[in-house]
Scaffold this active site. Structure first.
Site, PDB file in Angstrom:
ATOM      1  N   ASP A  15      28.287  66.382  14.460  1.00  0.00           N
ATOM      2  CA  ASP A  15      27.392  67.530  14.635  1.00  0.00           C
ATOM      3  C   ASP A  15      26.017  66.892  14.910  1.00  0.00           C
ATOM      4  O   ASP A  15      25.968  65.739  15.361  1.00  0.00           O
ATOM      5  CB  ASP A  15      27.384  68.426  13.383  1.00  0.00           C
ATOM      6  CG  ASP A  15      26.746  69.792  13.621  1.00  0.00           C
ATOM      7  OD1 ASP A  15      27.430  70.690  14.128  1.00  0.00           O
ATOM      8  OD2 ASP A  15      25.547  69.972  13.316  1.00  0.00           O
ATOM      9  N   LYS A  51      32.427  72.005   6.426  1.00  0.00           N
ATOM     10  CA  LYS A  51      31.251  71.373   7.049  1.00  0.00           C
ATOM     11  C   LYS A  51      30.637  70.410   6.061  1.00  0.00           C
ATOM     12  O   LYS A  51      30.833  70.560   4.853  1.00  0.00           O
ATOM     13  CB  LYS A  51      30.215  72.445   7.406  1.00  0.00           C
ATOM     14  CG  LYS A  51      29.207  72.005   8.434  1.00  0.00           C
ATOM     15  CD  LYS A  51      29.771  72.144   9.832  1.00  0.00           C
ATOM     16  CE  LYS A  51      28.878  71.525  10.876  1.00  0.00           C
ATOM     17  NZ  LYS A  51      29.302  71.935  12.229  1.00  0.00           N
TER      18      LYS A  51
HETATM   19  P1  NDP Z   1      22.724  66.225  18.821  1.00  0.00           P
HETATM   20  O1  NDP Z   1      22.250  65.513  17.618  1.00  0.00           O
HETATM   21  O2  NDP Z   1      23.495  65.495  19.840  1.00  0.00           O
HETATM   22  O3  NDP Z   1      21.490  66.896  19.575  1.00  0.00           O
HETATM   23  C1  NDP Z   1      20.660  67.820  18.954  1.00  0.00           C
HETATM   24  C2  NDP Z   1      19.583  68.233  19.929  1.00  0.00           C
HETATM   25  O4  NDP Z   1      18.873  69.325  19.385  1.00  0.00           O
HETATM   26  C3  NDP Z   1      18.571  67.134  20.174  1.00  0.00           C
HETATM   27  O5  NDP Z   1      18.036  67.269  21.443  1.00  0.00           O
HETATM   28  C4  NDP Z   1      17.526  67.420  19.119  1.00  0.00           C
HETATM   29  O6  NDP Z   1      16.241  66.929  19.410  1.00  0.00           O
HETATM   30  C5  NDP Z   1      17.539  68.931  19.110  1.00  0.00           C
HETATM   31  N1  NDP Z   1      17.162  69.405  17.776  1.00  0.00           N
HETATM   32  C6  NDP Z   1      17.768  69.163  16.624  1.00  0.00           C
HETATM   33  N2  NDP Z   1      17.119  69.716  15.602  1.00  0.00           N
HETATM   34  C7  NDP Z   1      16.085  70.315  16.135  1.00  0.00           C
HETATM   35  C8  NDP Z   1      15.043  71.064  15.599  1.00  0.00           C
HETATM   36  N3  NDP Z   1      14.930  71.281  14.273  1.00  0.00           N
HETATM   37  N4  NDP Z   1      14.136  71.574  16.443  1.00  0.00           N
HETATM   38  C9  NDP Z   1      14.242  71.349  17.762  1.00  0.00           C
HETATM   39  N5  NDP Z   1      15.220  70.636  18.332  1.00  0.00           N
HETATM   40  C10 NDP Z   1      16.121  70.130  17.530  1.00  0.00           C
HETATM   41  O7  NDP Z   1      23.545  67.471  18.269  1.00  0.00           O
HETATM   42  P2  NDP Z   1      24.624  68.374  19.024  1.00  0.00           P
HETATM   43  O8  NDP Z   1      24.278  68.511  20.449  1.00  0.00           O
HETATM   44  O9  NDP Z   1      25.955  67.883  18.647  1.00  0.00           O
HETATM   45  O10 NDP Z   1      24.419  69.771  18.284  1.00  0.00           O
HETATM   46  C11 NDP Z   1      23.545  70.780  18.781  1.00  0.00           C
HETATM   47  C12 NDP Z   1      23.947  72.120  18.207  1.00  0.00           C
HETATM   48  O11 NDP Z   1      25.287  72.426  18.601  1.00  0.00           O
HETATM   49  C13 NDP Z   1      23.952  72.218  16.680  1.00  0.00           C
HETATM   50  O12 NDP Z   1      23.580  73.516  16.305  1.00  0.00           O
HETATM   51  C14 NDP Z   1      25.402  71.975  16.320  1.00  0.00           C
HETATM   52  O13 NDP Z   1      25.728  72.536  15.076  1.00  0.00           O
HETATM   53  C15 NDP Z   1      26.083  72.710  17.454  1.00  0.00           C
HETATM   54  N6  NDP Z   1      27.465  72.333  17.740  1.00  0.00           N
HETATM   55  C16 NDP Z   1      27.819  71.042  17.977  1.00  0.00           C
HETATM   56  C17 NDP Z   1      29.121  70.733  18.273  1.00  0.00           C
HETATM   57  C18 NDP Z   1      29.548  69.356  18.623  1.00  0.00           C
HETATM   58  O14 NDP Z   1      30.716  69.184  18.981  1.00  0.00           O
HETATM   59  N7  NDP Z   1      28.689  68.361  18.577  1.00  0.00           N
HETATM   60  C19 NDP Z   1      30.176  71.761  18.269  1.00  0.00           C
HETATM   61  C20 NDP Z   1      29.681  73.106  18.077  1.00  0.00           C
HETATM   62  C21 NDP Z   1      28.383  73.341  17.802  1.00  0.00           C
HETATM   63  P3  NDP Z   1      15.768  65.514  18.823  1.00  0.00           P
HETATM   64  O15 NDP Z   1      16.406  64.495  19.706  1.00  0.00           O
HETATM   65  O16 NDP Z   1      14.282  65.560  18.905  1.00  0.00           O
HETATM   66  O17 NDP Z   1      16.252  65.472  17.419  1.00  0.00           O
HETATM   67  O1  2IT Z   2      30.070  73.144  14.824  1.00  0.00           O
HETATM   68  C1  2IT Z   2      31.131  72.613  15.224  1.00  0.00           C
HETATM   69  O2  2IT Z   2      32.096  73.298  15.584  1.00  0.00           O
HETATM   70  C2  2IT Z   2      31.201  71.146  15.291  1.00  0.00           C
HETATM   71  N1  2IT Z   2      30.223  70.481  14.969  1.00  0.00           N
HETATM   72  C3  2IT Z   2      32.459  70.484  15.717  1.00  0.00           C
HETATM   73  C4  2IT Z   2      33.426  70.400  14.570  1.00  0.00           C
HETATM   74  C5  2IT Z   2      34.678  69.604  14.818  1.00  0.00           C
HETATM   75  O3  2IT Z   2      35.414  69.442  13.835  1.00  0.00           O
HETATM   76  O4  2IT Z   2      34.927  69.143  15.928  1.00  0.00           O
END
Ligand code: NDP
Ligand code: 2IT
Length: 467
Positions: free
Chosen positions: A187, A147
């Site tokens: 992420d 990561k």
């Molecule tokens: P994005 O940046 O696309 O979206 C994040 C969302 O969460 C936004 O709506 C953001 O609000 C909100 N957010 C972030 N930080 C905070 C906080 N401190 N308090 C409240 N709301 C918050 O990220 P992802 O959707 O990609 O990721 C979301 C979660 O999913 C994370 O935990 C990530 O690790 C996990 N994840 C992501 C994967 C991926 O493929 N992208 C895969 C597996 C897990 P705002 O717009 O106000 O910042």
């Molecule tokens: O938390 C996660 O699994 C991710 N942000 C996606 C990682 C990846 O390599 O696609």
């Protein structure tokens, strides 16, 4: 009893003493982690949650203690911390910190996302990298755990600022990654736009077009169909499978989703497609409530295209309401809660509200969205929990499918990738279910996912020797 004095074979006869020893071994490893990683609260939390759930495995398979598998597992193979200088639109020099933790390469190249958020530090990157080891193992695909990220805040930055930051970040990172070494992806704060800039700079520095070095790429230069949707879709495939196993289904269920980013939006899209109704979503400023069912295409427009605040939704949709502050979202009565924003979103107070409101299931789209206390409370109260490591593995699994397509220099159709994703999520659910049952925790998919993910990595670590 000192761990060194454990005689695994002898002690198996006296199960009680042996179990005490296992607990002592686990506690000692946790203490070592705390001493060696002082103040890294999130990392401690992730390690404690996993290690305690592995105790029944260590009782059955004492060779893991003898080979000190846990001691090796909690220490990253390599950590890189670097300076990221860049120039903003006003000509000022800005400096951020970049991170990459290469945690475990037993079953494949390090694989895991990059997070750009002001809260990113050593602890956050290590907790995410640690979780990634087990998640990636669960996918059944050949990927190790890693990561990275930066404390850079993309909010309010111009496109050109984002580009210059990504170029500077990659100018240092490129020497540590590669299609067979370490393959970053997105992420929080890192999506298709950032991956494009990062890829462009990598290609320029290496003078080689190596699409397999990053995943989540644009479709015209090696990206995979379904990768954008994969984490959210995968979460719903997993939750659907879990509900079916307990004689429930998604039809007509009321859903609350925290977050409105990549994971939240595509989880919402899929769950509505399967007949449920998403009534609330949020960003870090506040949440919207729309009892008639949230219009996901409008959320996409506001959050993904215009990069605005979720508040705009309530300004456009008069039958919806905006509430300042994000935490209140868990007080809304619903059937299924899907935390898809960030870590420790559901604490014990929120967990109590969910239980009081008779929620059926919690599906973790984000990484570690429940505190350990909240998780225990939910499980003790009979709530079905789809744990992050298993339930959000669809994103990284599809990243691994992107790597396969890059190696073969061809692209699969949307239907083909979606079908593979669905199968992977069903397999992960079954593996978690079976492991939970085998180790005396039937229905506890949190424990089941940890054990199923661990077993594969642990066996490979032993077979590859003390490295
Ligand atoms: P994005 O940046 O696309 O979206 C994040 C969302 O969460 C936004 O709506 C953001 O609000 C909100 N957010 C972030 N930080 C905070 C906080 N401190 N308090 C409240 N709301 C918050 O990220 P992802 O959707 O990609 O990721 C979301 C979660 O999913 C994370 O935990 C990530 O690790 C996990 N994840 C992501 C994967 C991926 O493929 N992208 C895969 C597996 C897990 P705002 O717009 O106000 O910042
Ligand atoms: O938390 C996660 O699994 C991710 N942000 C996606 C990682 C990846 O390599 O696609």
């Amino acid at each position: 009893m000192k761990v060194d004095s454990i005689d695994p074979i002898g002690k198996l006869e006296d199960n009680n003493i042996f179990e005490t020893s296992v607990t002592q071994y686990v506690n000692r490893v946790i203490e070592d982690v705390k001493n060696r990683n002082k103040g890294d609260e999130e990392f401690h939390q992730a390690v404690e949650e996993v290690l305690h759930s592995l105790e029944p495995v260590l009782v059955k398979k004492p060779e893991y203690i003898k080979e000190r598998v846990l001691d090796r597992l909690v220490e990253p193979e390599r950590q890189i911390i670097f300076r990221v200088p860049w120039v903003d639109d006003e000509g000022n020099v800005q400096v951020n910190r970049g991170f990459r933790v290469q945690f475990n390469s037993s079953i494949g190249p390090y694989k895991g996302g990059l997070r750009f958020h002001p809260s990113v530090n050593d602890s956050i990157v290590k907790f995410l990298g640690f979780e990634q080891i087990f998640k990636n193992s669960l996918t059944g695909l050949p990927i190790g755990g890693g990561k990275g990220g930066s404390d850079f805040d993309p909010k309010g930055k111009s496109d050109r600022e984002i580009m210059r930051f990504c170029q500077s970040f990659m100018t240092e990172l490129y020497r540590y990654i590669g299609p067979d070494v370490d393959v970053p992806a997105g992420d929080i704060g890192v999506g298709g736009r950032e991956i494009g800039y990062l890829f462009g700079q990598y290609k320029r520095l290496k003078n080689a077009n190596e699409p397999g070095v990053l995943t989540g790429k644009g479709l015209n230069y090696g990206g995979s169909l379904v990768r954008t949707e994969a984490t959210g879709y995968g979460l719903i495939y997993f939750v659907d499978e879990m509900l079916k196993a307990h004689d429930y289904d998604l039809n007509g269920k009321k859903i609350v989703i925290s977050g409105s980013g990549n994971v939240a939006i595509y989880a919402a899209e899929k769950v509505q497609e399967l007949g449920a109704c998403v009534i609330a979503m949020c960003d870090s400023n506040g949440y919207i409530l729309d009892e008639s069912g949230i219009d996901i295409s409008l959320i996409k427009k506001i959050k993904l295209v215009e990069r605005k605040r979720i508040k705009e939704y309530a300004d456009i949709k008069s039958n919806s309401k905006y509430y300042e502050g994000q935490k209140g979202i868990w007080s809304i009565k619903c059937d299924i809660a899907l935390p898809c924003a960030t870590q420790n979103d559901i604490d014990i107070e929120s967990a109590k509200l969910l239980v009081e409101n008779k929620v059926i299931a919690v599906g973790e789209g984000a990484n570690m969205p429940c505190t350990n206390e909240a998780l225990s409370y939910l499980l003790e109260n009979g709530i079905l929990v789809a744990p992050a490591k298993a339930a959000n593995a669809g994103g990284v699994a599809t990243s691994a499918l992107e790597m396969s397509q890059n190696s073969m220099r061809l692209s699969w159709s949307f239907e083909e990738v979606d079908e593979k994703l669905k199968n992977i999520m069903v397999n992960i659910f079954n593996a978690s279910k079976e492991a939970a049952k085998e180790y005396g925790a039937e229905g506890n998919y949190v424990v089941g996912a940890n054990i199923a993910g661990f077993l594969k990595v642990a066996d490979v670590m032993i077979s590859q020797g003390i490295i």
